[in-house]
Design a protein around this motif. Structure first.
Motif, PDB file in Angstrom:
ATOM      1  N   THR A  59       0.842  -1.152   0.034  1.00  0.00           N
ATOM      2  CA  THR A  59       0.050   0.107   0.134  1.00  0.00           C
ATOM      3  C   THR A  59       0.632   1.247   0.001  1.00  0.00           C
ATOM      4  O   THR A  59       1.772   1.270   0.737  1.00  0.00           O
ATOM      5  CB  THR A  59      -0.898  -0.192   1.276  1.00  0.00           C
ATOM      6  OG1 THR A  59      -1.642  -1.259   1.306  1.00  0.00           O
ATOM      7  CG2 THR A  59      -1.749   1.016   1.138  1.00  0.00           C
ATOM      8  N   GLU A  60       0.702   2.215  -0.927  1.00  0.00           N
ATOM      9  CA  GLU A  60       1.222   3.369  -0.991  1.00  0.00           C
ATOM     10  C   GLU A  60       0.388   4.289  -0.252  1.00  0.00           C
ATOM     11  O   GLU A  60      -0.754   4.663  -0.279  1.00  0.00           O
ATOM     12  CB  GLU A  60       1.526   3.868  -2.474  1.00  0.00           C
ATOM     13  CG  GLU A  60       2.115   5.315  -2.430  1.00  0.00           C
ATOM     14  CD  GLU A  60       2.421   5.699  -3.939  1.00  0.00           C
ATOM     15  OE1 GLU A  60       3.149   6.589  -4.432  1.00  0.00           O
ATOM     16  OE2 GLU A  60       1.455   5.316  -4.774  1.00  0.00           O
ATOM     17  N   LEU A  61       0.853   5.012   0.852  1.00  0.00           N
ATOM     18  CA  LEU A  61       0.212   6.155   1.703  1.00  0.00           C
ATOM     19  C   LEU A  61       0.538   7.493   1.107  1.00  0.00           C
ATOM     20  O   LEU A  61       1.096   7.738   0.289  1.00  0.00           O
ATOM     21  CB  LEU A  61       1.076   5.972   3.046  1.00  0.00           C
ATOM     22  CG  LEU A  61       0.945   4.852   3.803  1.00  0.00           C
ATOM     23  CD1 LEU A  61       1.603   4.933   5.084  1.00  0.00           C
ATOM     24  CD2 LEU A  61      -0.590   4.026   3.828  1.00  0.00           C
ATOM     25  N   LYS A  62      -0.340   8.466   1.631  1.00  0.00           N
ATOM     26  CA  LYS A  62      -0.410   9.671   0.947  1.00  0.00           C
ATOM     27  C   LYS A  62       0.780  10.497   0.917  1.00  0.00           C
ATOM     28  O   LYS A  62       1.142  11.326   0.281  1.00  0.00           O
ATOM     29  CB  LYS A  62      -1.500  10.449   1.916  1.00  0.00           C
ATOM     30  CG  LYS A  62      -1.900  11.783   1.194  1.00  0.00           C
ATOM     31  CD  LYS A  62      -3.195  12.365   2.366  1.00  0.00           C
ATOM     32  CE  LYS A  62      -3.458  13.585   1.821  1.00  0.00           C
ATOM     33  NZ  LYS A  62      -4.570  14.361   2.688  1.00  0.00           N
ATOM     34  N   CYS A  63       1.697  10.251   2.070  1.00  0.00           N
ATOM     35  CA  CYS A  63       2.737  10.737   2.313  1.00  0.00           C
ATOM     36  C   CYS A  63       3.935  10.149   1.338  1.00  0.00           C
ATOM     37  O   CYS A  63       5.296  10.704   1.544  1.00  0.00           O
ATOM     38  CB  CYS A  63       3.203  10.682   3.777  1.00  0.00           C
ATOM     39  SG  CYS A  63       3.284   9.205   4.578  1.00  0.00           S
ATOM     40  N   GLY A  64       3.770   9.177   0.750  1.00  0.00           N
ATOM     41  CA  GLY A  64       4.852   8.475   0.078  1.00  0.00           C
ATOM     42  C   GLY A  64       5.349   7.240   0.758  1.00  0.00           C
ATOM     43  O   GLY A  64       6.140   6.594   0.200  1.00  0.00           O
ATOM     44  N   GLY A  65       4.917   7.070   1.826  1.00  0.00           N
ATOM     45  CA  GLY A  65       5.166   5.811   2.775  1.00  0.00           C
ATOM     46  C   GLY A  65       4.833   4.696   2.120  1.00  0.00           C
ATOM     47  O   GLY A  65       3.671   4.798   1.360  1.00  0.00           O
ATOM     48  N   ILE A  66       5.227   3.558   2.768  1.00  0.00           N
ATOM     49  CA  ILE A  66       4.802   2.068   2.186  1.00  0.00           C
ATOM     50  C   ILE A  66       4.708   1.065   3.074  1.00  0.00           C
ATOM     51  O   ILE A  66       5.300   1.232   4.281  1.00  0.00           O
ATOM     52  CB  ILE A  66       5.900   1.414   1.333  1.00  0.00           C
ATOM     53  CG1 ILE A  66       6.141   2.406  -0.058  1.00  0.00           C
ATOM     54  CG2 ILE A  66       5.577   0.375   0.826  1.00  0.00           C
ATOM     55  CD1 ILE A  66       7.439   1.881  -0.860  1.00  0.00           C
ATOM     56  N   VAL A  67       3.329   0.429   3.083  1.00  0.00           N
ATOM     57  CA  VAL A  67       3.214  -0.522   4.070  1.00  0.00           C
ATOM     58  C   VAL A  67       2.910  -1.978   3.205  1.00  0.00           C
ATOM     59  O   VAL A  67       2.232  -1.919   2.074  1.00  0.00           O
ATOM     60  CB  VAL A  67       1.906  -0.221   4.746  1.00  0.00           C
ATOM     61  CG1 VAL A  67       1.505  -1.522   5.698  1.00  0.00           C
ATOM     62  CG2 VAL A  67       1.705   0.831   5.563  1.00  0.00           C
ATOM     63  N   ILE A  68       3.801  -2.857   3.712  1.00  0.00           N
ATOM     64  CA  ILE A  68       3.599  -4.329   3.216  1.00  0.00           C
ATOM     65  C   ILE A  68       2.959  -5.217   4.287  1.00  0.00           C
ATOM     66  O   ILE A  68       3.520  -5.292   5.332  1.00  0.00           O
ATOM     67  CB  ILE A  68       5.118  -4.867   2.873  1.00  0.00           C
ATOM     68  CG1 ILE A  68       5.938  -3.804   1.816  1.00  0.00           C
ATOM     69  CG2 ILE A  68       5.046  -6.130   2.400  1.00  0.00           C
ATOM     70  CD1 ILE A  68       7.372  -4.099   1.554  1.00  0.00           C
ATOM     71  N   GLY A  69       1.974  -5.716   3.724  1.00  0.00           N
ATOM     72  CA  GLY A  69       1.282  -6.816   4.756  1.00  0.00           C
ATOM     73  C   GLY A  69       1.254  -8.296   3.831  1.00  0.00           C
ATOM     74  O   GLY A  69       0.946  -8.176   3.008  1.00  0.00           O
ATOM     75  N   CYS A  70       1.553  -9.035   4.947  1.00  0.00           N
ATOM     76  CA  CYS A  70       1.450 -10.374   4.387  1.00  0.00           C
ATOM     77  C   CYS A  70       0.629 -11.401   5.207  1.00  0.00           C
ATOM     78  O   CYS A  70       0.758 -11.178   6.592  1.00  0.00           O
ATOM     79  CB  CYS A  70       2.826 -11.111   4.537  1.00  0.00           C
ATOM     80  SG  CYS A  70       3.932 -10.029   3.700  1.00  0.00           S
ATOM     81  N   MET A  71      -0.248 -12.285   4.798  1.00  0.00           N
ATOM     82  CA  MET A  71      -1.249 -13.091   5.370  1.00  0.00           C
ATOM     83  C   MET A  71      -0.813 -14.494   5.256  1.00  0.00           C
ATOM     84  O   MET A  71      -0.675 -14.886   4.119  1.00  0.00           O
ATOM     85  CB  MET A  71      -2.553 -12.770   5.268  1.00  0.00           C
ATOM     86  CG  MET A  71      -3.572 -13.489   6.166  1.00  0.00           C
ATOM     87  SD  MET A  71      -3.357 -12.767   7.781  1.00  0.00           S
ATOM     88  CE  MET A  71      -4.530 -11.214   7.758  1.00  0.00           C
ATOM     89  N   PHE A  72      -0.449 -15.216   6.015  1.00  0.00           N
ATOM     90  CA  PHE A  72      -0.027 -16.705   6.356  1.00  0.00           C
ATOM     91  C   PHE A  72      -1.020 -17.681   6.604  1.00  0.00           C
ATOM     92  O   PHE A  72      -1.481 -17.597   7.675  1.00  0.00           O
ATOM     93  CB  PHE A  72       1.448 -16.695   6.723  1.00  0.00           C
ATOM     94  CG  PHE A  72       2.508 -15.991   6.337  1.00  0.00           C
ATOM     95  CD1 PHE A  72       3.445 -16.735   5.387  1.00  0.00           C
ATOM     96  CD2 PHE A  72       2.705 -14.815   6.756  1.00  0.00           C
ATOM     97  CE1 PHE A  72       4.927 -16.157   4.923  1.00  0.00           C
ATOM     98  CE2 PHE A  72       3.884 -14.237   6.194  1.00  0.00           C
ATOM     99  CZ  PHE A  72       4.937 -14.688   5.539  1.00  0.00           C
ATOM    100  N   ASP A  73      -1.061 -18.738   6.081  1.00  0.00           N
ATOM    101  CA  ASP A  73      -1.962 -20.016   6.573  1.00  0.00           C
ATOM    102  C   ASP A  73      -0.914 -20.645   7.560  1.00  0.00           C
ATOM    103  O   ASP A  73       0.255 -21.120   7.384  1.00  0.00           O
ATOM    104  CB  ASP A  73      -2.141 -20.861   5.612  1.00  0.00           C
ATOM    105  CG  ASP A  73      -2.926 -22.086   5.894  1.00  0.00           C
ATOM    106  OD1 ASP A  73      -2.717 -22.609   7.075  1.00  0.00           O
ATOM    107  OD2 ASP A  73      -4.181 -22.321   5.376  1.00  0.00           O
ATOM    108  N   HIS A  74      -1.215 -20.315   8.993  1.00  0.00           N
ATOM    109  CA  HIS A  74      -0.328 -20.596  10.165  1.00  0.00           C
ATOM    110  C   HIS A  74       0.021 -22.263   9.988  1.00  0.00           C
ATOM    111  O   HIS A  74       1.073 -22.676  10.434  1.00  0.00           O
ATOM    112  CB  HIS A  74      -0.950 -20.629  11.124  1.00  0.00           C
ATOM    113  CG  HIS A  74       0.018 -20.509  12.538  1.00  0.00           C
ATOM    114  ND1 HIS A  74       1.135 -21.143  12.735  1.00  0.00           N
ATOM    115  CD2 HIS A  74      -0.244 -19.708  13.681  1.00  0.00           C
ATOM    116  CE1 HIS A  74       1.629 -20.858  13.634  1.00  0.00           C
ATOM    117  NE2 HIS A  74       0.976 -19.885  14.263  1.00  0.00           N
ATOM    118  N   ARG A  75      -0.568 -23.161   9.255  1.00  0.00           N
ATOM    119  CA  ARG A  75      -0.300 -24.636   8.987  1.00  0.00           C
ATOM    120  C   ARG A  75       0.796 -24.799   8.338  1.00  0.00           C
ATOM    121  O   ARG A  75       1.529 -25.858   8.532  1.00  0.00           O
ATOM    122  CB  ARG A  75      -1.396 -25.331   8.533  1.00  0.00           C
ATOM    123  CG  ARG A  75      -2.771 -25.323   9.215  1.00  0.00           C
ATOM    124  CD  ARG A  75      -4.235 -26.147   8.522  1.00  0.00           C
ATOM    125  NE  ARG A  75      -4.356 -25.234   7.370  1.00  0.00           N
ATOM    126  CZ  ARG A  75      -5.371 -25.369   6.524  1.00  0.00           C
ATOM    127  NH1 ARG A  75      -5.828 -26.650   6.487  1.00  0.00           N
ATOM    128  NH2 ARG A  75      -5.473 -24.483   5.573  1.00  0.00           N
TER     129      ARG A  75
END
Length: 459
Positions: free
Chosen positions: A140-156
Motif C-alpha cells: 500500500t502506498e500512503l498519502k505521504c509516500g510511505g509504504i506498508v507491506i502486509g503479509c497473511m500466512f496460513d499458520h499450518r
C-alpha cells in the motif's frame, strides 16, 4: 474498488497473482508438529517512510520480481493446502498456484495511522484477506509516500520464525543480495522414532480436537464486552525490569518473558474477579520453539537443518488456575508456576515425545488442551528475538514500525511481544483479547501498557 473507514479510505488499484520463478510440481507433507496447528491465518505488516529514490511504480515492479525469485526458494508458499487423495491427508500441493498480490493506495499519512487500534486501521485496509493459497500480500502506498507491506500466512504452513525468515529473504533478494539463510523442507528430520515412545504427561498438554460448545458468556455479550478486539501497546524497559524484580522475589531470577506472562496472567484474573466471571478457570500458554532443542547432540548438519527448518516447530505448555487463586498469589509465586510449566517443554526429549505422540493420532485433528475448552485461555508468543528492524530493509530504509496481525475472525486469545522500533529495552505488545479484559488492563495497568502512538514510533 474503494474501502472507506472513518479514518481513511483504501483504493485497490490492482490484484495480480505472482508465481514462483521456478517450481517443480509435487506434494509436501506436513510434519507431525505442523499437525498441531489449527487451520487459521496470521499476518505481519511492515511500515516504511517514503523512499528517497525511485517512484512507486518502479518499487512495485521490483517487489513483484523479487517476490517471484523468493518464492522459487520458498515454493510451498506459492502452493495450496489440499487433500492428497493418494495418502488421504491434507498436504501442501507445491503446484505454483501463486501468491495473490494486491496493490493499494491509502488516503492517509503514516503518522496518522492509528496503530494502537489495528481493528480500525489495519484490518481490511492495510492487511490483505487471504482467500486462496498459502500466502497473500498487499503493498500500500500512503498519502505521504510511505509504504506498508502486509503479509497473511496460513499458520499450518509456517510459524512466526518461518514467516520472518521468508520476509527477510525477500527483502535481501530485493536488495540484490544473497539470502543469509536458505530454508530447509527436509521432513525426515522430524520423523517419529520406531517404535514410538512418549511421556503420558503429553496427554495433559494436547488432545484430539472436539468442537466445543458455545461459551457461556455469549449469552451475556449484549454490550460486546466479551468480543475479541486487537490493541497494541508499548512497555518501557524500566517497567519490564520492575516486573522482573517482583517476579524474582522468591530468590530465583525469572526471565522478562516469564515475568511479563505472570503479570498478564494475574491482571486478567483480576479482571475476571472484578466481573461476573469470578473464581473461574484461567489458563495461560507460552509458545516454545523447538528448533534449537531438536538440533542438539545430533551433529552439525542436523543442527543447521533444524535452524533453517520451514514449518511449525512449536509446543504450547500451559498453566491453569482459578482467577481467585491467582488474585491471592504473589507475582513471584505465579512466576514460579510459569517457570515450572515452561521448563517441561524446553528440552529435546519433550519435542521427540511430541512427534511420537502425534504419530499415533495423525488421522485426528489435534489441539492444545488450553484451547480445547470454552474457559479463558491466553496464548503468549515471543517475537522479541525476530530481527524486524534490521532484516526487513527492501532497499529504501529500515522498518519504522512492524507488527503481527490477528484477523478479526480469530476466536482464540493471543498475545505477542515484539521488539521496540525506537528503544532497545522496550517492548511492543500486541493483544487479541476480550474487550472487557482490555478495558480493565487500561484502567488498572496503564503504567505498564501504554497505547502505541506516532510520537513513540518517531514519525
Amino acid at each position: 474498488m474503494a474501502i472507506i473507514s472513518k479514518n481513511f479510505s483504501i483504493n485497490i488499484i490492482e490484484k495480480v497473482v505472482v508465481h514462483a520463478e521456478t517450481c517443480k510440481d509435487h506434494w509436501l507433507p506436513f510434519t507431525n508438529l505442523d499437525l498441531l496447528v489449527p487451520p487459521f491465518d496470521v499476518g505481519s505488516f511492515f511500515c516504511y517512510k517514503k523512499p528517497s529514490h525511485g517512484d512507486f511504480a518502479t518499487t512495485l515492479s521490483v517487489l513483484k520480481d523479487s517476490l517471484s525469485r523468493a518464492l522459487a526458494l520458498y515454493y510451498p508458499l506459492a502452493g495450496e493446502i489440499l487433500l492428497n487423495a493418494a495418502v488421504g491427508e491434507n498436504q501442501i500441493h507445491c503446484n505454483n498456484r501463486g501468491v495473490d498480490f494486491t496493490h493499494a493506495v491509502a488516503d492517509v499519512e503514516l503518522k496518522k495511522v492509528n496503530f494502537y487500534n489495528p481493528d480500525e486501521s489495519i484490518e481490511g485496509k492495510l492487511m490483505p484477506k487471504k482467500l486462496h493459497g498459502v500466502l497473500a500480500i498487499q503493498v500500500t502506498e500512503l498519502k505521504c509516500g510511505g509504504i506498508v507491506i502486509g503479509c497473511m500466512f496460513d499458520h499450518r504452513a509456517a510459524d512466526g520464525f518461518s514467516a520472518n525468515m521468508f520476509i527477510s529473504s525477500w527483502a535481501e533478494i530485493t536488495r540484490s543480495e544473497q539470502p543469509s539463510m536458505l530454508p530447509s523442507f527436509k521432513r525426515s528430520i522430524l520423523n517419529p522414532r520406531c517404535p514410538t515412545t512418549y511421556s503420558q504427561s503429553l496427554n495433559n498438554v494436547y488432545s484430539i480436537f472436539e468442537p466445543p460448545t458455545k461459551p457461556d458468556h455469549e449469552n451475556n455479550n449484549k454490550n460486546g464486552d466479551y468480543s475479541l478486539i486487537n490493541r497494541v501497546y508499548y512497555i518501557e524497559g524500566e517497567q519490564l525490569n520492575r516486573v522482573q524484580q517482583l517476579a524474582s522475589e522468591n530468590g530465583r531470577k525469572r526471565s522478562k518473558l516469564e515475568a511479563f506472562t505472570s503479570f498478564l496472567w494475574k491482571i486478567i484474573a483480576l479482571s475476571m474477579e472484578d466481573s461476573d466471571k469470578r473464581n473461574q478457570v484461567c489458563s495461560v500458554a507460552l509458545a516454545v520453539d523447538g528448533r534449537s532443542r531438536l538440533g542438539q547432540g545430533d551433529g552439525e548438519e542436523k543442527e543447521k537443518l533444524m535452524a533453517s527448518h520451514f514449518g511449525n516447530v512449536l509446543s504450547m505448555p500451559f498453566g491453569t488456575r482459578r482467577s481467585q487463586e491467582l488474585k491471592e498469589m504473589s507475582l513471584s509465586n505465579i512466576a514460579t508456576e510459569v517457570h515450572e510449566f515452561v521448563q517441561t517443554a524446553v528440552v529435546k526429549d519433550h519435542f521427540l515425545d511430541l512427534i511420537d505422540w502425534v504419530e499415533e493420532r495423525r488421522s485426528h485433528p489435534l489441539v492444545a488442551i488450553a484451547f480445547a475448552s470454552t474457559e479463558m485461555s491466553v496464548m503468549i508468543s515471543s517475537g522479541t528475538r525476530f530481527h524486524i528492524m534490521d532484516k526487513m530493509d527492501f532497499g529504501w530504509g529500515n522498518v519504522v514500525f512492524g507488527s503481527c496481525h490477528v484477523p478479526s475472525g480469530r476466536s482464540d486469545c493471543y498475545v505477542m511481544t515484539l521488539p521496540s522500533p525506537t528503544k532497545s529495552n522496550d517492548w511492543v505488545v500486541y493483544l487479541h483479547l476480550p474487550k472487557k479484559q482490555l478495558n480493565y488492563i487500561e484502567s488498572h495497568a496503564s503504567h505498564m501498557f501504554k497505547p502505541l502512538n506516532a510520537d513513540y514510533i518517531r514519525i
